[in-house]
Design an enzyme around this catalytic site. Structure first.
Site, mmCIF file in Angstrom:
data_model
loop_
_atom_site.group_PDB
_atom_site.id
_atom_site.type_symbol
_atom_site.label_atom_id
_atom_site.label_comp_id
_atom_site.label_asym_id
_atom_site.label_seq_id
_atom_site.Cartn_x
_atom_site.Cartn_y
_atom_site.Cartn_z
ATOM 1 N N ASN A 131 11.050 5.283 -1.283
ATOM 2 C CA ASN A 131 10.546 3.967 -0.874
ATOM 3 C C ASN A 131 11.571 3.181 -0.071
ATOM 4 O O ASN A 131 12.768 3.316 -0.274
ATOM 5 C CB ASN A 131 10.107 3.172 -2.107
ATOM 6 C CG ASN A 131 8.958 3.858 -2.820
ATOM 7 O OD1 ASN A 131 8.314 4.735 -2.246
ATOM 8 N ND2 ASN A 131 8.704 3.488 -4.056
ATOM 9 N N PRO A 167 0.825 -1.220 0.000
ATOM 10 C CA PRO A 167 0.000 0.000 0.000
ATOM 11 C C PRO A 167 0.854 1.263 0.000
ATOM 12 O O PRO A 167 1.964 1.259 0.527
ATOM 13 C CB PRO A 167 -0.799 -0.102 1.308
ATOM 14 C CG PRO A 167 -0.076 -1.084 2.157
ATOM 15 C CD PRO A 167 0.672 -1.994 1.243
ATOM 16 N N ASP A 168 0.313 2.341 -0.600
ATOM 17 C CA ASP A 168 1.007 3.625 -0.448
ATOM 18 C C ASP A 168 0.556 4.253 0.868
ATOM 19 O O ASP A 168 -0.081 3.585 1.697
ATOM 20 C CB ASP A 168 0.790 4.530 -1.676
ATOM 21 C CG ASP A 168 -0.622 5.039 -1.816
ATOM 22 O OD1 ASP A 168 -1.446 4.819 -0.903
ATOM 23 O OD2 ASP A 168 -0.934 5.683 -2.838
ATOM 24 N N PHE A 169 0.882 5.497 1.089
ATOM 25 C CA PHE A 169 0.578 6.111 2.386
ATOM 26 C C PHE A 169 -0.718 6.903 2.380
ATOM 27 O O PHE A 169 -1.519 6.828 3.302
ATOM 28 C CB PHE A 169 1.738 7.030 2.821
ATOM 29 C CG PHE A 169 3.000 6.259 3.076
ATOM 30 C CD1 PHE A 169 3.229 5.678 4.309
ATOM 31 C CD2 PHE A 169 3.937 6.074 2.072
ATOM 32 C CE1 PHE A 169 4.368 4.935 4.548
ATOM 33 C CE2 PHE A 169 5.083 5.336 2.290
ATOM 34 C CZ PHE A 169 5.303 4.768 3.534
ATOM 35 N N ARG A 170 -0.938 7.676 1.300
ATOM 36 C CA ARG A 170 -1.985 8.701 1.382
ATOM 37 C C ARG A 170 -3.154 8.510 0.442
ATOM 38 O O ARG A 170 -4.005 9.402 0.373
ATOM 39 C CB ARG A 170 -1.356 10.088 1.180
ATOM 40 C CG ARG A 170 -0.377 10.431 2.276
ATOM 41 C CD ARG A 170 0.266 11.778 2.129
ATOM 42 N NE ARG A 170 1.205 11.989 3.226
ATOM 43 C CZ ARG A 170 2.438 11.486 3.272
ATOM 44 N NH1 ARG A 170 2.898 10.779 2.261
ATOM 45 N NH2 ARG A 170 3.219 11.690 4.309
ATOM 46 N N ASP A 211 11.173 -0.217 0.214
ATOM 47 C CA ASP A 211 10.947 -1.631 -0.092
ATOM 48 C C ASP A 211 12.082 -2.283 -0.876
ATOM 49 O O ASP A 211 12.062 -3.494 -1.110
ATOM 50 C CB ASP A 211 9.617 -1.791 -0.859
ATOM 51 C CG ASP A 211 9.520 -0.883 -2.085
ATOM 52 O OD1 ASP A 211 10.549 -0.617 -2.716
ATOM 53 O OD2 ASP A 211 8.395 -0.452 -2.415
ATOM 54 N N HIS A 265 14.651 8.280 2.040
ATOM 55 C CA HIS A 265 14.073 7.988 3.350
ATOM 56 C C HIS A 265 14.631 6.688 3.926
ATOM 57 O O HIS A 265 13.969 6.016 4.717
ATOM 58 C CB HIS A 265 12.539 7.954 3.263
ATOM 59 C CG HIS A 265 11.954 9.304 2.936
ATOM 60 N ND1 HIS A 265 10.627 9.503 2.626
ATOM 61 C CD2 HIS A 265 12.530 10.528 2.891
ATOM 62 C CE1 HIS A 265 10.426 10.804 2.396
ATOM 63 N NE2 HIS A 265 11.555 11.435 2.541
HETATM 64 P P1 OAD Z 1 1.982 8.847 -0.899
HETATM 65 O O1 OAD Z 1 1.069 7.759 -0.449
HETATM 66 O O2 OAD Z 1 1.952 10.120 -0.176
HETATM 67 O O3 OAD Z 1 1.668 9.169 -2.439
HETATM 68 C C1 OAD Z 1 1.534 8.160 -3.406
HETATM 69 C C2 OAD Z 1 1.120 8.810 -4.714
HETATM 70 O O4 OAD Z 1 1.095 7.811 -5.716
HETATM 71 C C3 OAD Z 1 -0.268 9.435 -4.682
HETATM 72 O O5 OAD Z 1 -0.248 10.654 -5.395
HETATM 73 C C4 OAD Z 1 -1.141 8.395 -5.402
HETATM 74 O O6 OAD Z 1 -2.234 8.972 -6.083
HETATM 75 C C5 OAD Z 1 -0.154 7.828 -6.389
HETATM 76 N N1 OAD Z 1 -0.411 6.426 -6.777
HETATM 77 C C6 OAD Z 1 -0.771 5.378 -6.008
HETATM 78 N N2 OAD Z 1 -0.843 4.240 -6.726
HETATM 79 C C7 OAD Z 1 -0.491 4.585 -7.999
HETATM 80 C C8 OAD Z 1 -0.369 3.869 -9.219
HETATM 81 N N3 OAD Z 1 -0.585 2.541 -9.306
HETATM 82 N N4 OAD Z 1 -0.019 4.557 -10.328
HETATM 83 C C9 OAD Z 1 0.214 5.893 -10.282
HETATM 84 N N5 OAD Z 1 0.112 6.621 -9.167
HETATM 85 C C10 OAD Z 1 -0.222 5.979 -8.035
HETATM 86 O O7 OAD Z 1 3.430 8.219 -0.950
HETATM 87 P P2 OAD Z 1 4.820 9.001 -1.030
HETATM 88 O O8 OAD Z 1 4.708 10.200 -1.869
HETATM 89 O O9 OAD Z 1 5.843 7.998 -1.384
HETATM 90 O O10 OAD Z 1 7.885 8.669 4.618
HETATM 91 O O11 OAD Z 1 5.005 9.420 0.494
HETATM 92 C C11 OAD Z 1 6.153 10.130 0.872
HETATM 93 C C12 OAD Z 1 6.591 9.760 2.257
HETATM 94 O O12 OAD Z 1 5.497 9.880 3.165
HETATM 95 C C13 OAD Z 1 7.020 8.318 2.423
HETATM 96 O O13 OAD Z 1 8.361 8.098 2.046
HETATM 97 C C14 OAD Z 1 6.811 8.064 3.878
HETATM 98 C C15 OAD Z 1 5.531 8.808 4.121
HETATM 99 O O14 OAD Z 1 5.362 9.324 5.394
HETATM 100 C C16 OAD Z 1 8.336 8.035 5.708
HETATM 101 O O15 OAD Z 1 7.849 7.027 6.131
HETATM 102 C C17 OAD Z 1 9.497 8.678 6.341
#
Ligand code: OAD
Length: 454
Positions: free
Chosen positions: A180, A106-109, A182, A199
């Site tokens: 990332n 999963p992503d974060f946001r 991972d 990170h």
């Molecule tokens: P986010 O979850 O903030 O953002 C992920 C982005 O990817 C969002 O804009 C989604 O819309 C997009 N997305 C998700 N799935 C996708 C897909 N299959 N194709 C295209 N776009 C997609 O994640 P990060 O930006 O990586 O830090 O978050 C930044 C940091 O916040 C992380 O490194 C983490 C977190 O807190 C720490 O843990 C220190």
């Protein structure tokens, strides 16, 4: 100051406010298209750290009538033409969690499937606490629960990871900046010296007290056995060198952060560009260097430069289209096929399929993973809470009417972790065998207090 991602929520708001006020008086805001000396709009770009902004702040997309300066057009075709003409030989790539979602991480946001949205309903002081160093010192179980699931080796790189490898193989990759943890870029074959893990990652681990490195085999064993590793030297908590909120970014980030200014193409993939200082990297490119955003949503002011190309949608689809337009699709698919044996567990669970016997879709795999993660974190938190109440009931002062002691702000006060805690949580996460838990660090504050201060 922007070298830590510590106090970002509080300081950024203040700094954004100050920057906005100053900006109104003296100069246009950084993300706006503004007339340059020739009367043409251009982005204001420059070294990282000059400005503070949230990466995904609102900004005005460039007017379509404004011609590009470097590309023939702000389209996939214009971009492919630029690459095929050999004009992109120093490409910087910036990635986030969105490039790994199709692998089942999963992503974060993301609103429904993001880790933070799902953790928010649990008994954490706040969702990001799992990656907060102060919280970790008090309660490492939730992080280690996630670590058990996310530890490298379980997932197969996506075709987007292979696309970055392809750029390297073609001699075009100047540097990959990833947020990332991972390690899937490495697993896709991008060499170490091309990656800046802004990170941190699971690649190294050390004691948070004495900083002594901790052996990889030992942490792998502990995480697999759901045990919390303790330093062999001082018995302090061991943590993978992932950058938590409250910690400094790795030196490599600062050593390489000027590279975007030397690049001739910037590709931003799968990130919300929310966390500074990473979020400022795309703005560190030169004025008319083409930038492409391949993401589900528009973020970080990408799209307001004269040579910004937006490929909004799934990043695996986006990189395939770009590869096809460059004549590289076959190479890309071949490279991705080479990763087929990786992350076998996950691939098998995906193939294990839905109740009707059909293979699970990527979305279903992701949803299963999120359910599993949140359930396990919830379990550790419930046990922690149960134990906290037990300890409070046995040893903490009670008010005259028998209610739990509360702080002046009305929150339950969290005592320092008790020695019993490790054994009560024993079947979820325990300190390593024959390892005594150290006394809590003197600077650590109770959780509720931290929450109120952030
Ligand atoms: P986010 O979850 O903030 O953002 C992920 C982005 O990817 C969002 O804009 C989604 O819309 C997009 N997305 C998700 N799935 C996708 C897909 N299959 N194709 C295209 N776009 C997609 O994640 P990060 O930006 O990586 O830090 O978050 C930044 C940091 O916040 C992380 O490194 C983490 C977190 O807190 C720490 O843990 C220190």
């Amino acid at each position: 100051m922007p070298s830590t991602i510590a106090d970002i929520p509080a300081t950024i708001n203040l700094l954004r406010f100050i920057a906005t006020v100053i900006g109104r008086k003296h100069k246009p805001r950084r993300n706006q298209a503004v007339p340059n000396s020739k009367g043409k709009p251009s982005r204001q770009r420059g070294p990282i750290g000059q400005f503070f902004k949230m990466g995904n702040e609102e900004s005005t997309p460039i007017d379509e009538s404004v011609p590009p300066q470097t590309l023939s057009s702000r389209t996939l075709e214009g971009l492919a033409e630029y690459i095929k003409a050999g004009k992109a030989s120093k490409i910087v790539v910036m990635t986030g969690a969105g490039i790994s979602t199709s692998a089942g991480i999963p992503d974060f946001r993301s609103p429904e499937t993001g880790l933070y949205a799902n953790l928010a309903r649990l008994n954490l002081p706040y969702a990001e606490a799992v990656f907060d160093i102060s919280f970790f010192k008090q309660n490492p179980e939730p992080f280690y629960t996630l670590a058990h699931e996310l530890y490298p080796g379980k997932y197969r790189p996506t075709i987007t990871h292979s696309f970055i490898r392809l750029l390297h193989d073609k001699g075009l990759l100047l540097k990959l900046f990833t947020q990332n943890i991972d390690c899937l870029e490495r697993e896709a074959g991008v060499p170490d010296d091309k990656i800046v893990e802004a990170h941190g990652s699971f690649a190294r681990q050390s004691c948070i007290e004495c900083k002594h490195p901790y052996p990889e085999d030992d942490i792998r064993r502990h995480i697999a056995a759901k045990e919390i590793p303790r330093c062999h030297e001082c018995k302090g908590l061991v943590k993978p060198e992932i950058v938590f909120f409250g910690e400094q970014l790795p030196q490599a980030f600062f050593e390489n952060r000027m590279l975007p200014a030397q690049s001739d193409l910037c590709i931003v993939l799968g990130t919300s560009l929310t966390v500074q200082p990473f979020a400022s990297l795309p703005d560190a490119t030169r004025g008319h260097t083409p930038r492409v955003l391949i993401n589900k949503e528009r973020v970080g002011g990408l799209g307001n430069g004269t040579d910004d190309v937006l490929l909004l949608g799934d990043c695996d689809d986006g990189v395939k289209k770009l590869a096809e337009a460059c004549g590289w699709l076959e190479d890309l698919e071949k490279l991705w096929a080479e990763t087929a044996g990786l992350g076998k567990d996950q691939a098998e669970s995906a193939a294990g399929g839905a109740p009707d016997g059909s293979a699970k879709s990527k979305d279903e795999v992701l949803e299963d993973e999120i359910d599993k993660l949140t359930k396990e974190v919830d379990e550790t938190l419930t046990l922690s809470k149960w134990h906290e109440e037990k300890v409070r009931g046995e040893i903490m002062p009670r008010s005259a009417d028998g209610a739990d002691a509360v702080t002046s702000d009305g929150q339950h006060s969290r005592s320092q972790p008790h020695e019993d805690e490790k054994s009560i949580l024993g079947h979820v996460f325990v300190s390593g065998p024959s390892e005594e838990a150290p006394p809590p660090p003197p600077s650590a504050e109770p959780n509720n207090k931290e929450k109120d201060e952030t």
